[in-house]
Structure formats: structure tokens, C-alpha cells
Design a protein around this motif. Structure first.
Motif, PDB file in Angstrom:
ATOM      1  N   LEU A 349      49.292  48.802  40.171  1.00 13.18           N
ATOM      2  CA  LEU A 349      48.106  48.872  39.322  1.00 13.18           C
ATOM      3  C   LEU A 349      47.486  47.351  39.222  1.00 13.18           C
ATOM      4  N   ALA A 350      48.459  46.498  38.814  1.00 13.98           N
ATOM      5  CA  ALA A 350      48.355  45.094  38.726  1.00 13.98           C
ATOM      6  C   ALA A 350      47.649  44.353  39.960  1.00 13.98           C
ATOM      7  N   ASP A 351      48.198  44.817  41.004  1.00 11.95           N
ATOM      8  CA  ASP A 351      48.085  44.310  42.464  1.00 11.95           C
ATOM      9  C   ASP A 351      46.388  44.954  42.669  1.00 11.95           C
ATOM     10  N   LEU A 352      46.098  45.983  42.241  1.00 15.97           N
ATOM     11  CA  LEU A 352      44.692  46.771  42.479  1.00 15.97           C
ATOM     12  C   LEU A 352      43.682  46.037  41.519  1.00 15.97           C
ATOM     13  N   VAL A 353      44.099  45.753  40.347  1.00 20.19           N
ATOM     14  CA  VAL A 353      43.053  44.904  39.530  1.00 20.19           C
ATOM     15  C   VAL A 353      42.762  43.364  39.927  1.00 20.19           C
ATOM     16  N   ALA A 354      43.850  42.915  40.566  1.00 18.95           N
ATOM     17  CA  ALA A 354      43.539  41.382  41.370  1.00 18.95           C
ATOM     18  C   ALA A 354      42.652  41.699  42.532  1.00 18.95           C
ATOM     19  N   ALA A 355      42.932  42.778  43.456  1.00 18.33           N
ATOM     20  CA  ALA A 355      42.232  42.984  44.284  1.00 18.33           C
ATOM     21  C   ALA A 355      40.617  43.154  44.312  1.00 18.33           C
ATOM     22  N   THR A 356      40.191  43.760  42.978  1.00 13.08           N
ATOM     23  CA  THR A 356      38.768  43.583  42.819  1.00 13.08           C
ATOM     24  C   THR A 356      38.124  42.385  42.549  1.00 13.08           C
ATOM     25  N   GLY A 357      38.877  41.313  42.472  1.00 16.54           N
ATOM     26  CA  GLY A 357      38.386  39.991  42.105  1.00 16.54           C
ATOM     27  C   GLY A 357      38.262  39.813  40.634  1.00 16.54           C
ATOM     28  N   ALA A 358      38.868  40.490  39.718  1.00 19.80           N
ATOM     29  CA  ALA A 358      38.685  40.486  38.377  1.00 19.80           C
ATOM     30  C   ALA A 358      39.438  39.275  37.775  1.00 19.80           C
ATOM     31  N   VAL A 359      40.792  39.052  38.482  1.00 17.77           N
ATOM     32  CA  VAL A 359      41.506  38.021  37.931  1.00 17.77           C
ATOM     33  C   VAL A 359      40.716  36.547  38.235  1.00 17.77           C
ATOM     34  N   ASP A 360      40.259  36.413  39.437  1.00 14.51           N
ATOM     35  CA  ASP A 360      39.406  35.187  39.728  1.00 14.51           C
ATOM     36  C   ASP A 360      38.432  34.858  38.664  1.00 14.51           C
ATOM     37  N   ARG A 361      37.621  36.122  38.449  1.00 10.03           N
ATOM     38  CA  ARG A 361      36.383  35.905  37.414  1.00 10.03           C
ATOM     39  C   ARG A 361      36.887  35.446  36.111  1.00 10.03           C
TER      40      ARG A 361
END
Length: 402
Positions: A349-361
Motif C-alpha cells: 500500500l505504501a508503494d501504491l501511495v508513492a506511485a500516485t505522486g503523492a509523496v513528491d507532492r
């Protein structure tokens, strides 16, 4: 209380300015933080020794209870709130004012922080804090080991609430030891009371978000960050310090501190959101992925939902439902992974969240808020050393790993 020699170190070690050393900001922070934390810790230790002794005289069991509260206060921590309050005071008072008269008020903020942490851990059903069992977990274990009647978990939670309440009362008592003019101390108290009201408001919104995640939004997640974290971590401590220095409410310094404090405080919480999912447990003292397990609708998870492609959104909703986060029903919540989610599910799930671009934002939002904070410092006159320290703290508080 800490002796004057120790308390004075936090003033005597002031570097003259940017000419000293290759990194003057780091030099300022290293010297001041070390000695200020020492002064705050000694003040707390001396105060708590007296308080625990007084409660022990009532009943030996009361002494054990009070010692538990004392240990929660002295168990570690970065003393962030007294540090920001100190620099809020120093920015207005300058480098010639003695620290001792205001030190009890600064240290009182750490007691308020302990109250908030202990209650927050009960509400979040957190098992660890700073790498140790949380207060309610430790108290439950003591109850079970003693063979007492009743439910140990319920006992632990009930007594932890009382531990937090006692820390709140202790904060009021320690603050009264500040030797400043009564009228000024009353003004400080008004700022302190507003800080407490906003902390409770933010905590309520945080609890509400977990139970009504389907109706949550990025705006509300940021509102939680503003009131639960920014207010009592940075903004109000800075204003608290300014009040200790006698700065009136209409002074431009108050406006600058407010802008800086909100920006750094929100960035602090956004960093917490990232650490709650991607942090190293050895550094944070808490298991990675806790926010995913509980389904907490943080700004990170709200952004992930907004930024997700249709396929990613379907995967998120299969994992977390239409609300916020988690991998199936958690205890007492409609969403959230719960204790049963294994590490692979959380990591996926953490990888999925990162893949959305949310971490970069989120990283971009942190950077923008730090820039806003630094711009605020340029709008008013402030003690030179305090300015360098606040610049460094804006970075240190938002790039931390714990």
C-alpha cells in the motif's frame, strides 16, 4: 529548578553571527539546543521530584502513579516546543536578558506536550512511543503482572488519561514559577490557553477524520495539521515566547511569528505524515505504516486519492475502501488495516501511495512552507542570533528522520 549557571549557558554561547564557522546556523543550533535542553530537563527533573514526593506522602500507590507520569515527561524527546518558545522570547528580548526568570514557563510547555502525547496514544491505540511501550500499554502490563482484578487494558487506558491530566495540571503549576510581572504572566497565560483550545480542536478533528474518512478532504487534513500540530508545536510557542518578552499583540513581530509558525508547523506535520508511512522504526520509535493500519486520513492519503489514475484509485479503494487508508477493517474503525495487516500488505500500500505522486507532492508542499516561513522572518526586526536559529529550525524540523 535548574541553577543559574546552567540556564545561563543558553545565552552565553551565542555566536556573533555569520562570520563564525562555515555553517553559522548549525553552530547556533548546536550550542543553543544542547544547553537549552539541558536547562529545560533540569528544571523539569527538579520540579517533578518535588511533585512526586508530595503525592507519595498521600499514599505509596500515588507515588508510583506520579512516578509513571514523571517518567513519561523525562523519557526523551527533542524539546521542540520549549525551543521554539525560547527563540520567540529571544527574538524579542535580545541576548542580554537572563533566561532564569522565564525558564519555568518554557519547561511547562513540555508538560503540556506530554499530556497531549499520552492522551493521543490512548486515542490512537498506539503500542509504542519513542521506542518504548506507551503509557497505557505499560500500565496495563503492570496491572496484569500484579494480578489485580478487572480488565488490564481498560485499567491502563483509564490511568493513562489521569497521567495526562496530571501533566496538564503540572504545566499550569510550573508556569506560575516564572518570575515575570503578573500582568505579563497573565498575557502569557492567555496565549497558553488559546494554544490548549486549538490543540483540543485539532485532536477532535483528527479523531473525527478516522471515523468519517469517506467525507474527509485534503483541506480538512491540512486543517488538522494546522490546529493539532502547527498551533502547539511552533506558532503558539513562538507567540508564547514573544508574550514572555512583553511584545504587544499588534507588534509586527507577532505577525511574522504567526506566518512563520503556521508554515513550519504545517510542514512539520506533513513530514510526520511521511514518516508515519515511510519512516525507519529505529529512528521514529514507532512501527512503519501505522497510519495505513489505522486508516488515518492524512494529507498524504488524501493527495494519493486525488492524484491516482483510475486504475490506481480502484486499487486504493480495494485496499482502503472509499475513505482513507488501511487494508481491511481495523479495531473500532470502518477503515484501516488493523493489527492483522502484515508487513507485505502495508509495504504494498505504501508503494501504491508513492506511485500516485503523492509523496513528491507532499515534499513540494513542505519546501513551499519552509520558503514561506523564511520570507516571514524578513518582514520584521528580530534579534540577529534568533533569526539564524529560526532559519535553521525551519529546516531541521521539516527534514528530520524522527
Amino acid at each position: 529548578m535548574a541553577n543559574d549557571a546552567v540556564a545561563g549557558n543558553a545565552l552565553r554561547l551565542a555566536p556573533a553571527g555569520p562570520a563564525e564557522g562555515d555553517d553559522p546556523v548549525r553552530a547556533v543550533l548546536a550550542a543553543y539546543t544542547r544547553d537549552l535542553v539541558t536547562a529545560v530537563d533540569e528544571t523539569l527533573a527538579d520540579f517533578l521530584t518535588t511533585e512526586v514526593d508530595a503525592l507519595t506522602r498521600i499514599d505509596a500507590a500515588m507515588g508510583g502513579f506520579a512516578a509513571t507520569a514523571r517518567d513519561c515527561v523525562l523519557a526523551g524527546g527533542k524539546r521542540v516546543r520549549p525551543t521554539f518558545a525560547y527563540w520567540g522570547w529571544r527574538g524579542a528580548a535580545g541576548g542580554d536578558e537572563p533566561l532564569s526568570p522565564v525558564l519555568p514557563a518554557l519547561a511547562a510547555l513540555e508538560l503540556l506536550h506530554t499530556f497531549a502525547l499520552v492522551h493521543d496514544d490512548v486515542m490512537d491505540a498506539s503500542a509504542t512511543r519513542r521506542g518504548r511501550p506507551t503509557a497505557h500499554v505499560a500500565l496495563a502490563a503492570q496491572h496484569a503482572a500484579a494480578g489485580h482484578r478487572g480488565d488490564s487494558g481498560r485499567f491502563g487506558e483509564a490511568v493513562a488519561v489521569l497521567v495526562g491530566d496530571l501533566c496538564m495540571v503540572w504545566a499550569d503549576r510550573l508556569m506560575s514559577y516564572a518570575t515575570v510581572a503578573p500582568a505579563r504572566l497573565l498575557d502569557v497565560r492567555r496565549c497558553y490557553d488559546q494554544m490548549r483550545v486549538e490543540t483540543v480542536a485539532g485532536q477532535y478533528l483528527d479523531v473525527l477524520g478516522e471515523s468519517d474518512a469517506g467525507n474527509w478532504s485534503l483541506d480538512r487534513a491540512l486543517r488538522v495539521a494546522r490546529y493539532k500540530t502547527a498551533s502547539y508545536t511552533v506558532q503558539r510557542p513562538l507567540l508564547f515566547g514573544a508574550r514572555l518578552a512583553g511584545v504587544p499583540a499588534d507588534d509586527p513581530l507577532v505577525t511574522a511569528y504567526t506566518r512563520y509558525g503556521l508554515a513550519v508547523g504545517e510542514a512539520f506535520q506533513l513530514r510526520d505524515d511521511l514518516l508515519g508511512v515511510y519512516g525507519d522504526p529505529a529512528a521514529t520509535g514507532k512501527p512503519a505504516g501505522d497510519d495505513l493500519r489505522t486508516g488515518k486520513p492524512t494529507a498524504l492519503l488524501m493527495l494519493a486519492r486525488q492524484l491516482a489514475t483510475p486504475a490506481q484509485r480502484r486499487r486504493l479503494e480495494r485496499a482502503v475502501g472509499p475513505g482513507a487508508g488501511g487494508v481491511g477493517p481495523g479495531p473500532g474503525a470502518g477503515a484501516g488495516a488493523g493489527a492483522g495487516a502484515d508487513d507485505r500488505e502495508i509495504a504494498g500500500l505504501a508503494d501504491l501511495v508513492a506511485a500516485t505522486g503523492a509523496v513528491d507532492r507532499i515534499e513540494q508542499m513542505i519546501t513551499a512552507r519552509v520558503a514561506e516561513a523564511l520570507a516571514a522572518l524578513e518582514t520584521t526586526s528580530i534579534d540577529r542570533t534568533a533569526r539564524f536559529a529560526l532559519i535553521g529550525l525551519a529546516t531541521a524540523a521539516t527534514r528530520r528522520q524522527a
